[in-house]
Design an enzyme around this catalytic site. Structure first.
Site, PDB file in Angstrom:
ATOM      1  N   HIS A  70       0.824  -1.211   0.000  1.00 14.94           N
ATOM      2  CA  HIS A  70       0.000   0.000   0.000  1.00 14.94           C
ATOM      3  C   HIS A  70       0.866   1.273   0.000  1.00 14.94           C
ATOM      4  O   HIS A  70       0.571   2.245  -0.701  1.00 14.94           O
ATOM      5  CB  HIS A  70      -0.929  -0.049   1.219  1.00 14.94           C
ATOM      6  N   GLU A  73       1.946   1.778  -3.389  1.00 10.91           N
ATOM      7  CA  GLU A  73       0.860   2.369  -4.180  1.00 10.91           C
ATOM      8  C   GLU A  73       0.885   3.895  -4.045  1.00 10.91           C
ATOM      9  O   GLU A  73       0.725   4.624  -5.026  1.00 10.91           O
ATOM     10  CB  GLU A  73      -0.483   1.787  -3.698  1.00 10.91           C
TER      11      GLU A  73
END
Lengths: 456, 465
Positions: A70, A73
């Site tokens: 994440h 990301e």
């Protein structure tokens, strides 16, 4: 409002069975470097949603740096050799488009909605950051702070969210799904760029990605663009995706949390269940079961527990089939005034037992199938929605054909299939893999229940 | 005048020329109209005189109908019955005519019809989405719900209980708590200060008779706005609308709602809650599309915090400062007053820094004109993103409804880009001086913020009990 975009997509993920359509008219091709491309033509407005899905997520991380997929990301918006930090999203805004991204246990996805004439620019920038990510080091620390704030906002501020996280970790003993996608607070602090880069270099590759474009375009029009922007990126040798297994764990688990910040008690129970990839036939039967139990205000749970017995003010039966490994079935509810979570739990379990022993009627199955098929028609009434459906399916082991044929496949489910699936996955007396995990969330003023079973 | 002896020839030629010209103009005009109509909306007037704005589209077998009754929302709740309009929206689909609650809900689900009602501060609304093949059934059920709702004791009690537990659940949500605090302090004694979701003491007081009275008083034809989109049957549509809405009372009482000004300007209020972050909600007075500077305001809001990623606030406090996951500003257009609000959350230690950065960005926009490129980019987004809001039947119906609600012309979208593109940096700066004024802000904080001075501590969340 802060997480509006994310929320919409979470909804789409949490009910994938309700959104599959009988025929999206999807077209599919694969480039020689292994990039899979799916096109869902929809010519209502001159716009497209372009989604680049990478088949890697939280569950593929090394131990000790939970949530790193994440964090990566987030860094994907921080520039390449060609792009400045933030330039990606700013460019898209200037083109009248919207973009964002999200990370799950099994995938990471980047999406942009924009007018179709600007699609080539989006593809150029997406292809660039697929392999040329190069954020300036001064952004590593500040973006880590952003992730910490995200975790505080989503989870740490709300005892219910913290509790949900702990329940999930109890369900998935020895399996990465037990760790939250955003990561544990103390492990977020430990991210190092060199680890992130290693993860990125290993998994971000055309042969580990799916490009899904929905909207005012056809495969014939998209193919030369895909060749131009993605075709030159070499394929990579990918690491094996070896996932641990949940072991048989016979002990009953009941978690309870009592907190000053809770003003309304809640009952929850989570069963481990097959995903569509693990067992398609059972998964389809469970999708029909979920519709019968909780598809609407006349479904069994609401009709019997909220209206009939008045034990709850809201109830929930949800089945998550969209996962590379295990799925889950969650049941729960908000107890009515004067009803304890245990009492509500017993009532809900009685409803489940009624299915295991008595099954469901043919009429219930027929109506549920009809409603599910109708939701599939409604699912076509969107540009971004179908891209979401295909991306989530293709990164969790399903195929384009699985999605396209869903309406005909679901129609084959019988009352006997539903009864058999309920008996196999929801029977407390002979659990599948391990017994369900129960949770009681309680306000401070009410004494917690005596818990004699193993409590983790 | 005519040198020729036979003027009739010229007259005939003149007629011919005129005819050709008119034809050409008509043709070009239609072309121009076809080319620039961003969303083709038709106005239909039914035999009973009800106006509906419609966008037909048969690419999918889906119909969406949305409507609102203006000035019929929670502002009209009696003070001791807060939540009445909301509860009406919960109970109107819980039985009507010969159908009790379960029979009505079953008729909806058997036909895959979505029928919902909603209540805002300024309006009461409804929403029907159906497959084409079930549209007659959908409108029949809607007509029943609007004209002969039952308000049976069982579903009314059930919906009240559901709302009470919803409030108790929300009491764990810092954003909900912050909303309670800011609404109470910014709206003060104005009717907008009421809690539209009701309170723990007001909801139990509401009776089926209260619901019936509210419906009969405020759901009237003089307040009705209707939008429809999708695969509408043009033969039966007007008659259907008359069947659904034609027998509602013609007129309701005029509601006297005074325009509000933000109260407690310049003050900060804090509710202490033991959580790792401080939630921040700020409101300041603003204006709406009746003002000539409205498009400058839209652009200003986009540049300040409305854009999300790319806005000045997001750049400063998230991208550079790492202080938050998100920060947004937004314009809130109510019928009797308008606001610009800012919302964010940050760890408790950073709350004071966050507040000063939010104000610093306001001052910057007041003191320095925005750059040409920054303004051009903002214009590109606001004009270029319009088609993204029209990709589903629902969204199209929403757009049509909001044009009517905001009293905008039917071709508004065709001119939208021109209005936006006419705005100059000087316009933006003028509006920044008018709106982004730290002295006019009301600030609500929920959390355990460090180093916050001059905040008035609020011991009990207003309008919850």
């Amino acid at each position: 409002m802060l997480i509006r975009t994310v929320f919409i997509f979470l909804l789409a993920i949490s009910a994938p069975y309700a959104a599959f359509a009988q025929s999206f008219g999807a077209q599919e091709f694969t480039l020689s470097n292994g990039l899979q491309v799916v096109v869902i033509p929809n010519h209502r407005a001159p716009v497209v949603t372009s989604m680049l899905w990478i088949k890697v997520g939280r569950a593929d991380e090394a131990p000790g740096v939970s949530g790193m997929a994440h964090y990566l990301e987030h860094l994907m918006f921080k520039g390449t050799q060609k792009m400045q930090p933030g330039e990606f999203s700013k460019t898209i805004k200037t083109l009248g488009g919207d973009d964002n991204a999200f990370t799950g246990q099994d995938y990471t996805a980047y999406f942009t909605s924009v007018s179709v004439d600007n699609l080539p620019k989006i593809m150029e920038m997406d292809a660039d950051r697929l392999v040329n990510l190069n954020p300036p080091p001064e952004h590593f620390a500040s973006e880590k702070q952003v992730v910490l704030e995200e975790r505080r906002q989503r989870t740490d501020n709300d005892p219910r969210a913290l509790f949900g996280e702990q329940l999930q970790s109890m369900v998935f003993i020895n399996h990465p799904y037990g760790t939250p996608v955003i990561g544990w607070m103390n492990e977020i602090e430990r991210y190092e760029w060199k680890d992130v880069k290693k993860f990125y270099d290993a998994w971000y590759a055309p042969n580990n990605a799916v490009l899904v474009v929905s909207g005012d375009i056809t495969a014939e029009q998209l193919k030369p663009l895909a060749e131009k922007y993605y075709g030159t990126i070499p394929k990579k040798e990918l690491p094996p995706r070896i996932r641990p297994l949940v072991p048989p764990a016979p002990a009953q688990s009941v978690l309870s949390l009592q907190s000053d910040a809770i003003h309304q008690s809640i009952y929850q129970k989570i069963y481990i269940a097959p995903s569509e990839r693990m067992d398609k036939k059972d998964s389809l039967a469970l999708q029909v079961l979920a519709e019968i139990m909780d598809g609407n205000a006349t479904a069994r749970f609401y009709k019997n527990v909220v209206i009939g017995q008045k034990k709850a003010t809201s109830v929930d039966f949800n089945y998550n089939s969209s996962a590379y490994d295990y799925g889950t079935i969650g049941i729960g509810g908000t107890p009515a005034v004067g009803v304890s979570p245990e009492d509500l739990g017993k009532t809900l379990e009685d409803e489940i037992t009624a299915i295991i022993t008595g099954g469901v009627t043919d009429a219930e199955v027929k109506d549920a199938i009809q409603r599910l098929q109708d939701t599939a028609v409604f699912a076509r009434d969107s540009v971004a929605g179908p891209a979401m459906i295909f991306g989530a399916a293709l990164t969790t082991g399903s195929t384009v054909a699985d999605v396209e044929n869903w309406s005909t496949d679901i129609a084959k489910v019988t009352a006997a299939d539903v009864k058999a699936a309920a008996s196999k996955y929801l029977d407390n007396t002979k659990p599948w893999i391990r017994p369900a995990v129960t949770g009681h969330l309680l306000p401070a003023e009410i004494a917690p229940p005596e818990v004699s079973d193993v409590q983790r | 005048m005519f040198k020729d002896k036979n003027p009739w020839k010229y007259l005939a030629l003149g007629f011919l020329l005129a005819a050709v010209l008119i034809g050409l103009l008509l043709f070009l005009g239609m072309q121009a109209q076809a080319a620039t109509r961003f969303l083709p909306i038709e106005e239909i007037t039914t035999p009973k005189g009800i106006k509906v704005w419609v966008a037909k589209d048969n690419s999918l077998p889906v119909v969406s109908l949305k409507f609102i009754f203006v000035d019929s929302g929670s502002t009209n709740d009696p003070q001791n019955l807060q939540g009445l309009a909301r509860l009406l929206s919960n109970t109107l689909d819980e039985g009507a005519g010969d159908l009790d609650s379960q029979s009505f809900q079953k008729a909806l689900s058997d036909h895959s019809i979505t029928l919902t009602f909603n209540a805002g501060r300024d309006f009461f609304g409804g929403d029907v989405k159906t497959l084409t093949r079930h549209q007659d059934k959908a409108f029949e059920l809607l007509a029943l719900a609007l004209n002969s709702p039952r308000f049976d004791a069982e579903p009314v009690a059930r919906m009240k209980d559901g709302n009470l537990t919803r409030i108790k659940s929300s009491m764990s949500e810092p954003d909900w708590m912050t909303a309670r605090l800011i609404n109470d302090r910014a709206f003060g004694t104005h009717a907008y200060g009421k809690n539209s979701g009701g309170t723990l003491s007001s909801l139990p007081r509401i009776t089926p008779e209260d619901l019936r009275t509210f419906k009969n008083t405020y759901l009237t034809k003089d307040r009705l706005i209707i939008a429809a989109a999708g695969d509408i049957n043009p033969q039966t549509f007007a008659a259907t609308i008359d069947k659904v809405f034609g027998d509602l009372p013609a007129k309701g009482p005029t509601v006297e709602i005074k325009d509000f000004t933000v109260e407690n300007a310049g003050k900060t209020f804090l509710y202490n809650q033991d959580i790792p972050q401080t939630f921040i909600e700020i409101m300041m007075p603003s204006f709406d599309n009746k003002d000539k500077d409205f498009f400058a305001l839209k652009l200003l809001n986009y540049i300040y915090g409305g854009a999300g990623f790319g806005s000045r606030l997001m750049d400063t406090v998230r991208e550079k400062g790492g202080l938050t996951y998100g920060i947004y500003s937004s314009l809130q257009d109510y019928r009797h007053g308008d606001l610009l609000s800012v919302s964010t959350s940050t760890k408790n230690e950073s709350a004071a820094e966050m507040l000063s950065l939010i104000q610093a960005e306001m001052t910057k926009l007041q003191n320095t004109p925005v750059g040409e490129k920054e303004l051009k980019d903002a214009k590109s987004y606001l004009t270029g993103s319009m088609p993204l809001a029209l990709t589903s039947t629902d969204e199209i119906a929403d757009m049509i409804l909001s044009l009517q609600f905001q009293e905008l012309p039917i071709d508004y979208l065709d001119h939208y880009a021109d209005y936006i593109n006419a705005v100059t940096p000087a316009d933006i700066q003028r509006v920044a001086k008018r709106v982004l004024d730290p002295a006019s802000m009301v600030t609500a904080l929920v959390g355990k913020p460090a180093k916050i001075e001059n905040a008035e501590i609020v011991k009990e969340l207003p309008n919850v009990q």
